[in-house]
Design an enzyme around this catalytic site. Structure first.
Site, PDB file in Angstrom:
ATOM      1  N   HIS A   1       0.841  -1.201   0.000  1.00 23.84           N
ATOM      2  CA  HIS A   1       0.000   0.000   0.000  1.00 23.84           C
ATOM      3  C   HIS A   1       0.880   1.257   0.000  1.00 23.84           C
ATOM      4  O   HIS A   1       0.608   2.216  -0.727  1.00 23.84           O
ATOM      5  CB  HIS A   1      -0.880   0.042   1.252  1.00 23.84           C
TER       6      HIS A   1
ATOM      7  N   GLN B   1     -18.324  -6.104  -1.168  1.00 23.00           N
ATOM      8  CA  GLN B   1     -17.438  -6.972  -1.948  1.00 23.00           C
ATOM      9  C   GLN B   1     -17.072  -8.261  -1.206  1.00 23.00           C
ATOM     10  O   GLN B   1     -16.269  -9.052  -1.698  1.00 23.00           O
ATOM     11  CB  GLN B   1     -16.190  -6.226  -2.396  1.00 23.00           C
TER      12      GLN B   1
END
Ligand code: AMP
Length: 272
Positions: A31, A55
């Site tokens: 990230h 999701q």
């Protein structure tokens, strides 16, 4: 770095060319590498931290996914992020059930088949984030290769006026792709985990060579994974454009895999 919760606050904070890094938190070096890349290329870096309920399937790890916003904020600050956008669920989903975005073809196979509804959740939340943040560039990791194809297709089909930048996978020294889910691995599973990347690499080197028996080599890798303790969901050689399987060398292919080690599902890929 500012932490904002609403689209309105975000709009007031915005200036210049905006780079967006969409995330679900539990930051690791992968990230941070996306954030660093956005930092180099944007006037303002916005990182969204939103745990997207739509999701996740019913039996997936929504409830136990690691969450620590203070730690994440500190890490984002350390690489020069300007704005951490951490909206509550009601800000992102004013109505439930929501209007959804459904992307054809590239969602049919692999993660799309194994995780019904997953990509609709991803495409819906990413299109919402694009509308809320209005970035010039959005950064995604190649680690989630099929997700990249879904976002690229959606951005093109829905005429989102922004650029999608795909960034290389950040790995541990032993090759394991960094993932927020790696913390679930037991010590024994963690030591077996690098076999996944090793087999992807082995196939990426051997399959394009003329005279190679492709299905036999794929089978050898699946067996090696099973021996290391994996339960293999898929391990395939595919075309990059539509992710259909290939059995001979062509332009633009990738090795892709998903496999479970204990209760942890790992995915990875290597471009050829
Ligand atoms: P996530 O928070 O797991 O949904 O991931 C947010 C973004 O980080 C997605 O674009 C991922 O593809 C990307 N990402 C996750 N792991 C890695 C990694 N090891 N290297 C590079 N990017 C990654």
């Amino acid at each position: 770095m500012r932490i904002v919760r609403t689209t309105r606050e975000l709009r007031e904070a915005r200036r210049g060319l905006i780079g967006l890094v969409p995330t679900m938190g539990a930051f690791h070096q992968g990230h941070l590498d996306l954030m660093r890349r956005a930092r180099e290329e944007s006037d303002q870096v916005v990182v969204s931290l939103f745990f997207n309920p739509t999701q996740f399937g019913k039996n997936e790890d929504f409830d136990k996914y690691p969450r620590d916003i203070d730690r994440d904020a500190e890490m984002a600050r350390s690489v020069g992020v300007d704005v951490l956008f951490a909206p509550p669920v009601e800000e992102v989903y004013p109505n439930m059930p929501t209007t959804t975005v459904s992307v054809p073809e590239v969602t049919d196979r692999w993660e799309g088949a194994s995780r019904p509804g997953h990509f609709e959740g991803v495409a819906t939340v990413v299109s919402k984030l694009f509308n809320m943040v209005t970035p010039d560039v959005a950064y995604f990791g190649q680690k989630d290769l099929q997700q990249c194809r879904v976002i690229q297709r959606m951005t093109c089909d829905l005429n989102f006026p922004l650029k999608i930048q795909i960034c290389p996978t950040t790995r541990e020294p032993d090759g394991l792709a960094m993932s927020s889910r790696n913390v679930y691995l037991s010590a024994e599973e963690r030591s077996a985990a690098p076999v996944l990347f090793r087999e992807l690499k082995r196939c990426s080197e051997i399959l394009p060579q003329s005279g190679t028996n492709v299905s036999a080599e794929l089978g050898r890798s699946r067996d090696a994974l099973a021996t290391a303790g994996f339960s293999v969901d898929y391990f395939e050689w595919v075309r990059l454009d539509d992710l259909a399987p290939v059995d001979q060398r062509t332009e633009g292919t990738a090795m892709i895999t998903a496999a479970k080690l204990g209760r942890t599902r790992l995915i990875d890929n290597v471009l050829l």
